[in-house]
Design a protein around this motif. Sequence first.
Motif, PDB file in Angstrom:
ATOM      1  N   GLY A 108      26.099  -3.994  -1.817  1.00  0.00           N
ATOM      2  CA  GLY A 108      27.171  -4.743  -1.181  1.00  0.00           C
ATOM      3  C   GLY A 108      28.461  -4.632  -1.961  1.00  0.00           C
ATOM      4  N   VAL A 109      29.517  -5.281  -1.470  1.00  0.00           N
ATOM      5  CA  VAL A 109      30.840  -5.192  -2.086  1.00  0.00           C
ATOM      6  C   VAL A 109      31.187  -6.518  -2.763  1.00  0.00           C
ATOM      7  N   PRO A 110      32.133  -6.489  -3.698  1.00  0.00           N
ATOM      8  CA  PRO A 110      32.538  -7.723  -4.369  1.00  0.00           C
ATOM      9  C   PRO A 110      33.147  -8.725  -3.393  1.00  0.00           C
ATOM     10  N   ASP A 111      33.210  -9.979  -3.829  1.00  0.00           N
ATOM     11  CA  ASP A 111      33.841 -11.013  -3.018  1.00  0.00           C
ATOM     12  C   ASP A 111      35.284 -10.627  -2.704  1.00  0.00           C
ATOM     13  N   GLY A 112      35.692 -10.919  -1.493  1.00  0.00           N
ATOM     14  CA  GLY A 112      37.050 -10.615  -1.077  1.00  0.00           C
ATOM     15  C   GLY A 112      37.188  -9.292  -0.358  1.00  0.00           C
ATOM     16  N   TYR A 113      36.063  -8.560  -0.220  1.00  0.00           N
ATOM     17  CA  TYR A 113      36.084  -7.285   0.480  1.00  0.00           C
ATOM     18  C   TYR A 113      35.063  -7.281   1.610  1.00  0.00           C
ATOM     19  N   ARG A 114      35.290  -6.418   2.594  1.00  0.00           N
ATOM     20  CA  ARG A 114      34.381  -6.298   3.725  1.00  0.00           C
ATOM     21  C   ARG A 114      34.084  -4.820   3.967  1.00  0.00           C
ATOM     22  N   LEU A 115      32.804  -4.488   4.030  1.00  0.00           N
ATOM     23  CA  LEU A 115      32.377  -3.105   4.254  1.00  0.00           C
ATOM     24  C   LEU A 115      31.887  -2.938   5.683  1.00  0.00           C
ATOM     25  N   SER A 116      32.370  -1.906   6.342  1.00  0.00           N
ATOM     26  CA  SER A 116      31.927  -1.561   7.692  1.00  0.00           C
ATOM     27  C   SER A 116      31.413  -0.130   7.691  1.00  0.00           C
ATOM     28  N   VAL A 126      31.922   5.041   6.199  1.00  0.00           N
ATOM     29  CA  VAL A 126      31.969   3.736   5.552  1.00  0.00           C
ATOM     30  C   VAL A 126      33.419   3.440   5.194  1.00  0.00           C
ATOM     31  N   VAL A 127      33.873   2.247   5.523  1.00  0.00           N
ATOM     32  CA  VAL A 127      35.223   1.812   5.174  1.00  0.00           C
ATOM     33  C   VAL A 127      35.138   0.427   4.549  1.00  0.00           C
ATOM     34  N   VAL A 128      35.849   0.236   3.441  1.00  0.00           N
ATOM     35  CA  VAL A 128      35.953  -1.070   2.797  1.00  0.00           C
ATOM     36  C   VAL A 128      37.371  -1.568   2.962  1.00  0.00           C
ATOM     37  N   ARG A 129      37.507  -2.813   3.411  1.00  0.00           N
ATOM     38  CA  ARG A 129      38.828  -3.406   3.597  1.00  0.00           C
ATOM     39  C   ARG A 129      38.954  -4.645   2.729  1.00  0.00           C
ATOM     40  N   ARG A 166      31.340   2.769  -6.050  1.00  0.00           N
ATOM     41  CA  ARG A 166      29.881   2.690  -6.156  1.00  0.00           C
ATOM     42  C   ARG A 166      29.271   2.124  -4.886  1.00  0.00           C
ATOM     43  N   ALA A 167      29.885   1.090  -4.319  1.00  0.00           N
ATOM     44  CA  ALA A 167      29.358   0.484  -3.091  1.00  0.00           C
ATOM     45  C   ALA A 167      29.378   1.489  -1.943  1.00  0.00           C
ATOM     46  N   VAL A 168      30.464   2.265  -1.836  1.00  0.00           N
ATOM     47  CA  VAL A 168      30.555   3.271  -0.781  1.00  0.00           C
ATOM     48  C   VAL A 168      29.480   4.335  -0.967  1.00  0.00           C
ATOM     49  N   LEU A 169      29.342   4.859  -2.185  1.00  0.00           N
ATOM     50  CA  LEU A 169      28.370   5.923  -2.446  1.00  0.00           C
ATOM     51  C   LEU A 169      26.934   5.434  -2.249  1.00  0.00           C
ATOM     52  N   ASP A 170      26.637   4.231  -2.690  1.00  0.00           N
ATOM     53  CA  ASP A 170      25.286   3.694  -2.496  1.00  0.00           C
ATOM     54  C   ASP A 170      24.978   3.513  -1.010  1.00  0.00           C
ATOM     55  N   THR A 171      25.978   3.081  -0.236  1.00  0.00           N
ATOM     56  CA  THR A 171      25.780   2.905   1.202  1.00  0.00           C
ATOM     57  C   THR A 171      25.559   4.253   1.877  1.00  0.00           C
ATOM     58  N   LEU A 172      26.327   5.253   1.471  1.00  0.00           N
ATOM     59  CA  LEU A 172      26.159   6.589   2.036  1.00  0.00           C
ATOM     60  C   LEU A 172      24.801   7.177   1.662  1.00  0.00           C
ATOM     61  N   ALA A 173      24.372   6.977   0.419  1.00  0.00           N
ATOM     62  CA  ALA A 173      23.068   7.490  -0.013  1.00  0.00           C
ATOM     63  C   ALA A 173      21.946   6.866   0.801  1.00  0.00           C
ATOM     64  N   ALA A 174      22.027   5.567   1.031  1.00  0.00           N
ATOM     65  CA  ALA A 174      21.002   4.896   1.829  1.00  0.00           C
ATOM     66  C   ALA A 174      21.004   5.411   3.265  1.00  0.00           C
ATOM     67  N   ALA A 175      22.196   5.663   3.811  1.00  0.00           N
ATOM     68  CA  ALA A 175      22.290   6.193   5.174  1.00  0.00           C
ATOM     69  C   ALA A 175      21.692   7.581   5.252  1.00  0.00           C
ATOM     70  N   GLY A 176      21.986   8.433   4.271  1.00  0.00           N
ATOM     71  CA  GLY A 176      21.437   9.782   4.264  1.00  0.00           C
ATOM     72  C   GLY A 176      19.933   9.791   4.134  1.00  0.00           C
ATOM     73  N   ALA A 177      19.425   8.973   3.213  1.00  0.00           N
ATOM     74  CA  ALA A 177      17.979   8.892   3.026  1.00  0.00           C
ATOM     75  C   ALA A 177      17.300   8.358   4.284  1.00  0.00           C
TER      76      ALA A 177
END
Length: 228
Positions: A108-116, A126-129, A166-177
């Motif tokens: 997940g992402v730190p407080d104050g951010y939103r990942l889609s 993946v985009v973090v805002r 790191r959050a973006v890469l971990d999310t992408l790795a999980a999606a690929g796997a």
Amino acid sequence: MSFGSTAEAVRAWVEGWVVSRGAAEPTREPWGFTVQVGLPKEVARHVLTAADEATVRKLAENSTAGVALKAFVPAPTLQAWLPPGWGLLDGHAAFMAVSLTGAGAPPGVPDGYRLSSWRRGGVTRVVVRAADGAFAARGQIAVTGATAVVDQVETDPAHQRRGLGRAVLDTLAAAGAGQGARAAVLGATEEGRALYEALGWRVVAPLSAAMRVTAPGTRVTGVPGQHG
């Protein structure tokens, strides 16, 4: 998953990259691949799995403006092989790979951010805002069988060093796997290499790139297609 050779890893990268970017199917050449990219500033690219001075010079001398050369050699080596009128492209440093076996749920992402994230046309994005809705980070992954290509990873300078990459890469790795990929590859910048290595990525080969410029000795910056 381990690749039998650098050429095998490069083939997987090219096949996934064309899916990620919506480019044409690669054409196999004796020295590597040609890809029709179709952008105003990058019409096509030659990806050399077997680079040597004679091949680089011949391709460069017969390429028009807007054609990029990608080679798996250090940048000073490629620079020395280039004829007048060509310059190195920024944003290229290392060709890297990682195993996706055992990739778990992203933290997940730190407080104050939103990942889609969403998937379309075989590509997961993946985009973090930030809290105010501003862009903070992004990345995408294209799966082509057992290998995935991570692409377009970027963190806005105002939001760096907060764990978003790191959050973006971990999310992408999980999606690929999750789509059956056992390994991933990417083209890294010098700045991004440290993050990738911290997450278990290894360098397969150096990566450099060049394109024709308007005057000999000019260095090219900001060309679309950097970071891959």
